[in-house]
Structure formats: structure tokens, C-alpha cells
Scaffold this motif. Structure first.
Motif, short mmCIF file in Angstrom:
data_model
loop_
_atom_site.label_atom_id
_atom_site.label_comp_id
_atom_site.label_asym_id
_atom_site.label_seq_id
_atom_site.Cartn_x
_atom_site.Cartn_y
_atom_site.Cartn_z
N ARG A 108 0.82 -1.22 0.00
CA ARG A 108 0.00 0.00 0.00
C ARG A 108 0.85 1.27 0.00
NH1 ARG A 108 -4.02 -3.20 2.59
NH2 ARG A 108 -5.97 -2.89 1.46
N ALA A 109 2.02 1.20 0.63
CA ALA A 109 2.83 2.42 0.71
C ALA A 109 4.29 2.06 0.83
CB ALA A 109 2.38 3.27 1.90
N GLY A 110 5.13 2.99 0.37
CA GLY A 110 6.58 2.79 0.41
C GLY A 110 7.26 3.99 1.03
N GLY A 165 5.31 7.25 1.76
CA GLY A 165 4.46 7.15 2.94
C GLY A 165 2.99 7.46 2.78
#
Lengths: 334, 334, 334, 334, 334, 334
Positions: B238-240, B243
Motif C-alpha cells: 500500500r505504501a513505500g 508514505g
């Protein structure tokens, strides 16, 4: 395809090499079946003649590994290395070294006559038996070793400089130049000699667990030749990097045919390109599991598939233009 | 243990800090509840008095992050950063920057009066909105940004040099000095100013996926202060790294209490020791999951267990002696 | 092979593209050399004419990235993005945004006239300068940003819905839709609008360290377009995800030609197949190390080798039959 | 320290447990030496009495694993599971199941009398022999199995609901509820019954190679009990996940004492905290290499060192304030 | 704590060692300050006296590394190893070897007098300079080397057998027994001599990248002594396993204080326990970064925290009973 | 290419197989459309006739998996396995087993008539429902299972020995021979019968997380057949090795077309070559995502690209010669 390469004359071997799809060939300067080194050093005509016998292949470099090896040798290996020298010098390491120095000068002159700007070679070794610090190395030992090694190579390097030829040391276990740290020490001991360069061969780094990609980023400007050779290191509960005195098939570290080992050649070609390397990619092949003819045949398309055409322009230059300071300051809020 | 740290006066807070087992304390130079910066800059007596109120803790450094932050700010953040400046300067970034420069000079003078050789700080930022090259950065933009940043810091750095105080920039996202490459650029833009140094904090490198161990090997000689702070980066589908505009508890990258994150502090302390670092290891704590009182209490024994006494002699010096060239040459077979 | 793609007219560029082995082409709706967007929006005949000029290539989609970008822009980037708008709108972000909205509607109408059910695009960005929470983001800021973004896109999305066209946002740094979390927030802010979809491009996820395979499993039903683009992220001790303001060749994160980067395309094609994706796989190419002509030539066979024919029946259906409850209960011992 | 735990009465065993530093104890509801289940179901006074015999330890839960196990069993295991039932029911799986249902109801009543809101249990299994799809599973088999399982548990779950008690199924090989997918299927088959919850035990997930950290993020809201138990899975060239019918010491997957295995408990406690879990962390110990007394003694400080006090306020709330829309819009450039 | 260990007499050093929390001590049989080897070989009374001087510490073993080393040495190291022999034997490797053989016999007799069943030692080396197969090793060389090595050790091993003492060779670079493969070869060359055993020291395996855990599973029955010593191998782009002739602080492979390196001691103690090892865990300490006093002080609790009490019964024996064939056949459906 | 393989007669299917580039074919001995097993067992002429119908493909082996399966079956699977037996034996496991034994003997005789030295098969299973030790396996159960299994196979193995045919058990979940440990146990139970061999198939090991490369190094001498089949195991937070009763597309472990999974076939072919394996590499294909026709077409070139020609001589034999003891001793300094 021939069962066995016809390794007996330059025309014969190059015909075979060409049939596999290669476009160049590195010549072993020490091998009389392929070329007469002395004649090549003395005669540009002979060199032109040699170049006419390659079935259209470009000669990439004259290799001088065996001669470089004999410039310096610790006594522990003297008897084993005699095989590379003329019989009359066997058992006489001192004269053998002098002979090797002269050989290196012949290689340099021959390279110049061939129009070749670099020769890959070996450094020889005085310190190799002491790689592991047991027994403890006494103070000053390493410095002394490199001082002597530099003293022996200095005249060769100066001679190379006069002839416009680089020496590209293949960093290789068994030589005193086998990694970045030893290369740096030699460079320093030779006063940062401009002809001290590197023949990059990742297979020897795989077997040392050395970061062979990061190596290019640090030493790229000194890399003048490139051996495309694969290897794998698969340690077990029985043996590790020192290999248990096992033979090649059983050692955890072993050379492999291209594509069968662990070298990430996509990255190797990328980083060499990024470092500006633009000379040859030369197949060197050793493999304990695969026949040499198969290995050679697979090598040409493997290398071809890795070559990189450098860009003619940046991919995102569409908005590009000359630098505009006023605009830049506006963008920064100044 | 107190439920909440008594953060209202130097004697009170240091009594609490000491009770947890700490032996030193870093003071926030901007916080009037703890110290009067102007007075400290002007009076060595006041500084001695301050030192007498710490319940025996050593003052490690005066921090100047908030002031350094305001030396340079891109307009996109002007409103957000006003909170660090006196109310009368809000909405006036130009005068705010001038005020910040004067503040930095006060910190330098106060540090000298306190006998402290270094102040950790922030660089501020002009380029930060352009970290990702979309839109494409125009030619010269980055150079212009660092030129301006250096121009603003140069007088402060020279002032620091006159007072014998180092500035240790905490490399931190949001500042223009956030990694090795930006630090090098600033160093170059300031003419390799000797007072341009680093406050090493591995937590910010974890969140950048930067090799925080190798960093020490390259920049060790410029590291003059050290924040012991932990972090973890656990990207998902969902996020890396960017953020997803999520809050701290949900961002993949987040600060953690010591020992709860991914920083390999064994290596950090080892490499800092190897690099010759011998100043303080200062806990900085931020954690979205654990209460600050628990975090603080766990920090002191954690740090203590990582401290390294440097050896008084080499472990294998039993055979040691002065260097003996003749013997060395015999060993090399010469 | 041509030295440089003849990028000046639809017949010329498609002839070249076809010669490399591609079977389709995505058209940049903003580029007058390739197509007249207004005309395409107004005339189905013109669209048919365009389709007749492609040398037999299928038009896969009309891209609308540059127009989408201008729907929303934080002031920090206004000057930099003006290049995508007509000169008369430069310096006037408000009217530029209005123009962009109209452009998006033209793209939607043109797509319908071309018989294309989806247009890949960008979302634009209001919040991008605040990706790192320093300075701390005030309460409500993110919500406000998405509320405004949704308000601007809502009319476009409704218009798209009326015309039966999906918008496929390319999740991309610099846009406010750059990962799963931001996509979810936008989806929510638009009331789960059915036309809010995704142009899946794994290269941007590699550079964010986002799990681009798991992403497909979560968001597969919203993926309506697919850019086949490679990238690599190789952080060092000098720079990490924020890239040190370095250029593409030096940044740790960079785009690469297909097969030269780190994207596991075997898995990408597998998971897209598993998710039921059945539209085009469109090469997008950017590479700082390799020439575009080589990159384009290698792309077609690379993609072809990854295409998956879905099974006509299950591999283990030999024992299959209709469900038999009585037998099942016997097997369960019931 | 006692050589062997005095496992013969509640006062004796709790005295020993307390001496090791534990503050609570989970009671095996099936073990007459420790408690009389029927009496506890019927008498709150007896329950109060039990609570008075624990040497001050809190009773955390009444475990009902053995009873839950017998609610459903495939005939292949009937003989093996008879040991958990009264002798008169051996060889009579149907009546044994009915007895087990009644037992579960006693546990629920006893839990209510004890003031305990949850009982950890096992689901039993009908499908377990078919975990590997060879022979191929016929259509509808899995659905039939879960339908029957849900039918057996439904009355128990409803009874639990009436008494305000959750059932927390320990997801465990050998049961039909052993991972997330099977839990979801059971949940669905019971109509998302609110009393269907989870006893989280990471050791069983290690042995399944299941992402036990990600599990918490998905199923956190259903986790109502927690077994702190360690395990390691170290496959070899001789055996993998199915374990070669080897005994515990030789199987690649085996339980271990806390801290000796591969569970990342720092993450487990962090994610449980993030998911809002606030109930007990109960040691469950099985280890084939370490003596139980040592394992028990090491467990208490191990667990204590992992407990997390949740923050009383956010670490970066210094700039915090109520949301200010006008200001937010200014910051976004609106 | 003492600044420097009082390493000058057995009572003094054992008093210090005991103060750190150790319960045993390994004695260097070659060191006259600690013990008189000849006297110990000849007099059980003297041995009892020695045991009375240890402040209550158990003597774990008499180490004989330096004597074993001199049993065989390649000429390349003769000068370097002379330091371990009496001055009158310097430069006389033949007599030095004979002396070493006698020394080993003294150690064996002394061990017997001390009641110690094993002495850890070194094998010495004839082949070590040829670890890397360049120059190529001639056929039969390795076999010849092990034949000679076995011939020298055979009388010592037989003598050891007569006295009921095992020799535990520390597998160590620089010795010809440095991994599993070389140990197997020596074992074979000595006719599988029962007294050929192993002093397990994982630090030397870390530096060889050898699977030191798997090693225990293969060679466990021959492990008779155990050095608890830590190490780390962190190769770089500059140096790998051969270490670039760098000193300890700079070599990629280096010894570390317990807990500071990469050895997974949890697994080491587990596998040794699983293999039935029940003798001493002896700290050996070498660290280039940490002071020896700190290293020694940290070692005792580190080792204590890793000791494993073996179980008195299986954890899942509750259902256990004698084997019942009829029942088993029923369970199998027979 | 044909849409669907014409799987109805030997000439038809082999014509299709050959068109894809294969050179051999494994025949399913149980399938009457392809061959008449009884006839093949009785008539060498019929076998020659069969060989004449293969369009020039070599018959590699006769497979006997389905017959082997029925030699032993736990009752839990009896109904499910009936499909492999003639209808008149359904519901009669005892006679079904007798029939299977006779079938195996027919396969052995037919193999001999075909001139084929090995038949790949399955072992059947009695213990499989007890792979996970819950409920606890009673003492002696595993031994009893293997005793019975060996008793059933012994006559078949002896018959095979008389006919010079090896049985190569495919180690496969669902069979009692599924990994190295179970193979060893069966080998022991059959008195190390020389005809007990292995059909190596790495896909089943991937799904067990078993070290399928190391497996070859241990069991290489017993590997007599080889299925080239790919697989991937990608556990998630929802399911692991036991697969949650999910179907193939959703199970974490699933078979894949060659090159699409996780098997490192470079290593598989290398280690098999190193182990001396020189028989066929037989594609076995199962894939839930890709159509069988595509899978089959990709398989032939995939396998061809992995075949290894063994070397005719060692790559470094240039210095080779007969062993010279005197010289070797000089090199060792003796």
C-alpha cells in the motif's frame, strides 16, 4: 561445429572463433603456435601480416599473463612456475625474473606495433603465502613486499609509458595484486604510475566474496581491459573459501561458463558503461562441468546480448535548455 | 518512575534524567524553560551556574536545530516553520532568517562559554520540494540552491571557527543536507569549511534506505556528534518510502524506541569506534507506539551495553617487535 | 535500423515502431505532430483516418498525462509546469487548470471516438511538497488537499462516465496519487467513483520500495492500463531514496530498459493474469544508460516473451465432475 | 528452583509460577487436578474460591483446547483423539462430539463466572487429511466440510454470545482452522459470528512459513488471546515442511523456548499494540532441546522485556492544534 | 575491575577470571608462568597442586596449540614459527618438529595426570601455501601432504590413545586442518584414528563463509572441545576473503568480542546440544576494537545465557505409552 | 500450432510433441489410448511396433504412477483413489492393491520389452494423514507404516530386479515417500534394495521448502529419472504451506510452466551433471495460469538451453602430468 578447437595456428583458430560469432580475439603473446613475440616486437610488417591472418577478427589485446607472473615469485612456488619459462632457466629464479622483464618489454613493443593500447597481465607475487595472518605478519613485511614488487615493475612501466601502452593487471588470487586494497598499495608503491591499470575479471571477485559491482564504481577510471568470465561460490558445511584442497569440481568456488554462474553481468556491463569503459569485452572461459566447445559457442550470443549502446541524448531533455539563473532563483523562492 | 518527565526547569528535568541512569544531557538552546540562550552567550558565569544545576550530569552539547532550520526555508514551508520564530517575525521570512543567523551566533558563543566544542543543528532547505525530478529540474537549479545556502551559512561557520566550535549538521529529510551526496555538495560550496561537520543519526538513514554503516566509513572524520535513535522501514503493497501521506503509526517508515527498530547499533558503535569517534552517544527518542517514559528508561541501559572501551594494545602483539627489514626480506625469499 | 526514431508524424513513427515488432501504439494526446486532439474529440471520421495511418498497429490508448498534471499543481511547481500549457496561460495557474479540465474532456471524447475505453493520466498534486512530515503536517491538511483534488476531478470523472471511458491514473511520484494509500484516499474522496482507475507501472513502485506484486493482488480490479517499464533502486552509503539531488545516472533510483532493471516481470504478468487483466502491455521507455533505439528494439521481444495465454481448462480436471454431496460427506467421515 | 513443576494443584502450581516472576496464569479447564469445570460452571462462589488459590496471580483465561478438538474429528484420527474424552465415550465419536459441545458450554459458563471474557480453543477438523490436493479434492468438498463444522459450532457460539464470552480459536495444524484463509471461511460459514475470534500463536505460523506479522495487520480486530510461543523452521536437503515423519528433535520445524527460535517478538508485540490488542501475553512452552524448568524461568523476563506501554500523547504534538482550514488552504497554495 | 589481567601466575590469573563470573579455565600448556608442563607430565601430585591454585575454578583442558603447530611447517613459515620453540632450535625445523612431538606427549601425560580427557591443538601445515590452485597443484601433491602429516601425528595419536586422551584439532586457517574436507582427509590418512577429534570454533568458519551450523550436524560426534569465539566477515568493494594484506582492524574478516560478531550462538549451542556435546564452552577472545578486559567481563554472562539444560522428558509425552502394534495397524487402516 | 494436443493415439500425440521440438516422450502405461500395457508386457513385437509409431521420438520411460499409488492407500483416501482402478474393484481396497501389484509387474515386463531400464512411479501411502504430529503419533506407528509399505513393495522390487528394471519413486506429497528422510526410511525397510531409486522432481521440493539442490548432492547416486517441472511457493499473511484448502490459483504453493517458477534449473542441471546423471530430462507440465499448449511449446527450447555437454578434458590440464612424488615432496619442503 568442430569437436575440439583447432588450436595450432592463428588462421585455424580464428576461423573457428569467427564461426561462433565472435568479432575479435585476444592473442596469448607467449604461445609460439599463434605468434612469434620477438618478431612482432621488432617488425610492424610482421604485425600487419598477423592481423591479415585472423579471418577478419580484430585483435583485441596481446595477453602477457605468464610473463608477468614470472617477474616476481615467492620461493614456495618457484618449482611450480618453472613451466612458464624456457627450460634453460628452470631452477634459476633470478635469471628467470630478468628474462620475464625482457619478455614484458617485447610484449609492449609488439602491442605498439599491433596498434594495441593495452596488455592484460599478472603482477607475480612475493607475499601470497602470508594472506592469512597466521603466523602473525611481522611489522613492515607487507611494505617490504610491495616495495620490491614496485621496484621490479617500475622499469617495465616506464618502458610501457614510452611506448604508449597500458598494463592492465588481472586481479587474481596467487598474485600480489588480487583485490582493490592490494591494487591501491601497488599504485602507491609505483608513485601512482599512469600505466598501472586493471584487467577487470569478476569471476575472481566472486570467489573472494568481493563486491565486484561496487569495485567498478571505485576503480572504473583504471579499468582498461575486461574478461567476461563467470564463477560461482557455494560454500557448504564441509568447505568454504579455502576450498579444502579439493579439485575444481568439488571446491565451493569454481569457474563456470557464461550464464551458468553467479556474476550479475547486467550490472557489470551497466556499471562499466557508466564508468565510461568503451574497450573490448573478452570471453575467458574455464568450466569444470561443461565442454569447452559448448562454452565457447554459448559465449558469443551471451556477450552480444549484454552490449550497451550509449544514449545519444538524455531521455528527459524535452524541457532542457540553457541554465537560467533568474528563473532558478524564482523557483527556489529567492 | 514519574508518569511524565518534569520538563519545566533544568534542575527538575536533569534530576529525572539522572534517575534513569544517564550521565549526560543535551540542552535545547531554544527553550527558555531550560536555559536563557542570550545570557549564556554573554556570561560564562551563567554557564557555570547552569552546569551546577544538572544534578551532576555533564552537558553534552547545546542543540541548535530550530534556529538552523530557519536560516533557509523554501516558501512552500514558510508558514509551517513560523512556529519556531518569535511571533513578531511571523510572515516575514527574510527577517526571520536574519534572526536565525544571530541565534546561531549566540549558540556558538554560549557553547564556547559552556566549554562545548560542537553544536548539532539543521541546515534549512531551499531545494527540498524538488527532491524527485518531476517536474524535471532545470539546469543549474541545484547549484544555485547550494550556492545560496552556503552564502547564508558562511558567516556563521566563520564565526564558529573563530570561537573554536564545530557545527554538526543532522542529515535529515526536509533539510537540504539529508545524505552523503548533499553533505558533499554543501562542503564543496563552502570551500570545504572545517566547521562543516555531521551529527550522525542512523534513524534518518534507515528511512532513506541509505547504507548507514558504510556512511561512517566514508564520512567518519566529519562526524562530531551522534544521536542514538532507532527507526524501522517496513514497506507494504500500500505504501513505500513516500508514505502515502499517512500518519506516523501507519507510515512504512517510522521512528522507534531503542532496540525496537532496525538499526544495527552493534555495527554503528563498532564503526564509529573504528573511525575514532570518541564524543557522546546522545539518546534521541521518538516512537509512535511506546510511551516516552518507558522509552527513556530503556534507553540508558541500552546505550551503556553498546559502549566500547578501546583496546590498550593489539590482541596479537605477543610476537610483535620493531620492523626488521633483513628478516622480512628473508621471509619473502629475497 | 534507424538511428533516431522519426518522431514527426503518425505514419512515420508507426512505421518505425512496427518494424521493431510491436503490434500496438499508445498516442500522446497532447502532441500536435502526432494527432489533433480537438479534431479527434469532434470528429469520428478524423479518428478513423488516424487509425488508417498507423501501418496496421492498433492504437492502444490516448495518453493524457500532461493535461492531467495541470488539473492541480502546488505553487512551488507552477513555473516548472508551465511548459505543458499554451504560452498564453503561463504564469496563470488558475486559468491553466481550467484549460486542463477542458483538455481532459477532449481526451475523453476523442477516446470515445477512437473506440478506446481508457485513458492513462496523471492526477496533479497539491500536497506533494509535504510528503515527509517535517515540518509536521497540521491536522486536516491532507484531508483538505484530497477534498480539493477530488472537487477538481469530479466533473471530469462524471464526464468520462457519460462517455464510457475510464481514467487510469499512473501512480507516480510528484503526483498526489503515487501509491496505494493515496489512491484509496482519492477513491474515497470521489465517492468510490467507478471511473477512478489505475495505470499500473511497476517502475515507480521499485523506486518507492513498494511491494509492486502485492499491489496487484489488492488493487487488481481497478487496473485498466499497464506500462511495461523497468527500474532499479541501488542505494549506497552516499544516497538513498531521496537521491541527493543527483542526476539520473547517479541517483540510486533510476529507470532502465526492459530486462536491465529489478522488476520481476514474470511475476507482474502472472499476477495481472491472475487478476483478470486482459488489456494492453504498453512499453514505456526511459533509460539513462542505453540508447533509445536499442531500448525500443529490445522491448518488443521482451514483452512478447512474457505474454500468457490463459488456460482453456484446469490442468487437474481429469477427475473433475459435478459436486456430489453424499460422496463428499462420506469422504469427510460424516 | 524446583526440579520439576509441582503440577498437582492450583495453589502448588501457582506458587511455583509466581516464584518465576509471572503475574497471571491460564488454566486448563479440562484438568481435574487444577479445577472442577462443572463446579465452576455452576458456582460463582467456587470460582471466587479458585481465584483465591492462585497466590495472587490473575487467572488470564480458561483454555478449552481439548474439548474444542473433539467437537469435530475426521475418522482417521478418532482412535488417537479418544484420550481426551472420558473412557466410556471411546470408540463412539458421535457421542463424544455431543459431550464436547456440552463441555464447551461449561467452559463458557465457567468463564463468565470467573469474569473472563474469552476462552482459547481448537476448532477440530474434518478436512485436515486433504490439506494437500492429491488426491484431487472433489468439487464442493471443502464447502461441505466448513458447512458441517459451522453447524456444530453455531450453538456453542450463540451460547457464548449469550454469556458475553468470546471463543478464540488457536489457528493450529491438525485443526481445520489453521491459517487466515481457513479462518475466513469459517467466519463466513458462521455468518460472521461476532464470537468467532483468534488465539494468536506465531509458532504455528513459523512452521507454515506464513507471514505472521502481516497476519496481525489483517486480522487484528479478531485477535482476543495471545500465546507467546517460539518456533524455528530450518529445512534441509533431507526434509522440509512435511517433516519426513521425523520426531520433534529431527523435524525441520520445531517449537523452541522463548528467544531460541525465529519469531520476531519485537514486531509481534509492536503490531499487536498497533492493532489495539490489550489483553494477556500468555507463555506457552514446548521445546525439544531445553528443560521445561529452564524454559519457564526464562519466559517471564523475556515477556516482561517485550511489553509496551502505549503513549499518552503523540511524540510530535508540539506544533499540534485544532485543524485550521483557512491556514491549510494557504499552505496548499489555494 | 583490574585494568589489565594479572597474567603472571595461576593463582593471580584465576582469581581475576573467577571475579568475572567464570567457573572454569583452560590452561596454556606452553606457558611457564602458568604451569610447568614437564613437571605436570611426570607428577600427579604437582597436578593436584595446580588444581588447588585455581581459586576453585575447574581446569577445563590443557591447550597445546603452539606445540601442535610445530609438528609440521612448510618452509615458507619456518622463520616465523621459530618464536614458539626454544631458542636453541631456531633455524632447525627438523629438530624443532621432533621437539614438538615430545611436547605433545608431555601434554598428553599431563592431561591424564590432571584427569582431563581432551587437549585442543593445532595440526601444523605442509600444504597451506597451495590453498588456491594457482599455480595448478600437481597430481598427488595433496595426498602426499596428508600422508606426511598423518605419519608425523600417528605416534602422538597412538600415545594419546594409550593414555585415554583425545586430541581436538582446532580447524584454523594456516593449519592443514581448517575445514570439514581437510578434517575428513586427515581422518582417512590416519585410518580413522579414534583420537582425531575437533575443537569446534565457529569464528574460523565465519571467516571462511563455511556453514558452521551444518558442520555440527555432520561432525558432531567428533567434537570434543568448544571455543566460544565470535567473528564477522564484511566484504567490501576493496577487499574480500583474502583481506588485501590489511591489518585486523581493516580486514573484512575479523574476530570480535562475544555478541559483537555474526556467529549465531543460539543455534551453535542448540546444535551442539542436539549432537550430544556435554563438555565445556570455553571463551576464546580476540577483538581488534574492544579492550580485552571489557571483552572478558562481557563473556561470562554471555556464555551463561546460552547454556541449555537438557530436558528430563519429552514435552508431548502426555499421551505417551509403550508401542501397541495392533492399535498402530488400526490407525493405519490395516 | 494445434489448439489442443491430439491426445488420443500414440502416432497423433507424438507427431504433435515432435512438432514442438522434443526428441523423446514418456508414456503413461495406464492409458489405453496410448498403449496396451498387458500386450506390451507379453510381446516384444508389440513393443517394437509401439516404438515405430512415435514419429521418431525416443520413448524415455513407461510411467507407472497411478498403479504405484494403489499399492498402498490409507482408508481416508480410498474412495478418492478408486478412479485409478477398474470399476469392478471400486470399494474393495484389498483387491485393488493386489491388482496394483500385478499392474506394476506388467509395467516391469513391458519396460524390459521396450528396452527401458527404469520406470517412474509413486509409492502409495499409509501414514500420510499423520504428517503433522497432532494428534501425537504413538510410538512405533511410523515404523509399522514403513514395514507394511516395504512388505507390499518387496515382491515388486525383486521382480524388477529379475528383469533389470529400476523403480524410480517420485517423491511427492500424498505419498509416503515425499522427501529424503522418508526415502531413507523406505530404503532401510527394504534392506537397501538396489531397485529403490528416485524420480527427481524439484517442483515438489519447492512446495516443501526442501533444499532441492543439496538433495542431489546427497541422493544423486539413486536418481534414475528426472521430471523437469517448475513451481513457486509464495506464502502470504493469509496462507502458508498448508494452503488454506484453497484451489491451485490461490494456494501459495503452485506448479508453474518452465521458467515461470522458482526452480533454479541452472543449478539443477549442474548438480545432476556433477552427480553423473546421464538419462532423460522429461518435461512434466502443470500450470494454473498458462495454457498447456503454450507451456508445452516453451518447454522444449527451455530444456535444450539447459543441457550440458560434459567436458572431454579438464580446463586446466595444460600443466598436467603423471604424479611425481619426489617433486611433490620438494614442493612441500620435505
Amino acid at each position: 561445429m568442430a569437436d575440439e578447437p583447432p588450436y595450432n595456428s592463428l588462421p585455424a583458430i580464428t576461423a573457428w572463433v569467427k564461426s561462433l560469432g565472435y568479432t575479435g580475439v585476444q592473442l596469448p603473446s607467449w604461445d609460439g603456435r599463434i605468434m612469434d613475440l620477438k618478431k612482432a616486437a621488432e617488425s610492424k610488417d610482421y604485425c600487419d601480416e598477423l592481423k591479415g591472418q585472423t579471418n577478419g577478427l580484430t585483435v583485441t589485446e596481446l595477453a602477457s599473463h605468464l610473463q608477468g607472473q614470472l617477474v616476481a615469485s615467492h620461493p614456495a612456488y618457484d618449482e611450480l612456475f618453472d613451466v612458464f619459462a624456457p627450460a634453460e632457466l628452470h631452477g634459476n629464479p633470478k635469471e628467470r625474473s630478468a628474462w620475464a622483464v625482457e619478455q614484458m618489454k617485447l610484449v609492449i613493443r609488439a602491442s605498439k606495433n599491433m596498434g594495441l593500447p593495452v596488455s592484460p597481465s599478472f603482477s607475480g607475487a612475493l607475499l601470497w603465502p602470508t594472506i592469512y595472518p597466521w603466523p602473525q605478519r611481522p611489522a613492515g613485511l607487507v611494505e617490504e613486499g610491495f616495495k620490491e614488487l614496485a621496484a621490479r615493475w617500475k622499469p617495465i612501466l616506464d618502458f610501457a609509458d614510452e611506448h604508449g601502452v597500458d598494463l592492465a593487471y588481472e586481479l587474481h588470487p596467487g598474485e600480489d595484486l588480487y583485490d582493490g586494497a592490494t591494487f591501491e598499495r601497488f599504485l602507491e608503491a609505483t608513485g601512482n604510475h599512469p600505466r598501472v591499470n586493471i584487467n577487470y575479471d569478476p569471476s575472481h571477485f566472486i570467489l573472494q566474496c568481493l563486491d565486484y559491482i561496487g569495485f567498478i564504481d571505485i576503480y572504473g577510471s583504471r579499468i582498461k581491459a575486461f574478461h567476461v568470465k563467470d564463477a560461482e561460490f557455494r560454500p557448504s558445511a564441509r568447505a568454504g573459501v579455502y576450498g579444502g584442497y579439493l579439485d575444481w569440481k568439488q571446491r565451493p568456488g569454481r569457474f563456470r561458463s557464461l550464464g551458468d554462474g553467479q556474476v550479475d553481468f547486467k550490472q557489470v556491463f551497466t556499471r562499466l558503461t557508466a564508468a565510461g569503459y568503451s574497450s573490448w569485452a573478452v570471453l575467458e572461459w574455464e568450466c569444470c562441468y561443461k565442454d569447452s566447445v559448448q562454452g565457447a559457442a554459448e559465449g558469443a550470443p551471451f556477450i552480444a546480448s549484454h552490449l550497451i549502446d550509449v544514449p545519444k541524448r538524455a531521455f528527459d531533455d524535452f524541457a532542457g535548455a540553457a541554465s537560467d539563473t533568474a528563473r532558478n532563483r524564482r523557483i527556489l523562492g529567492l
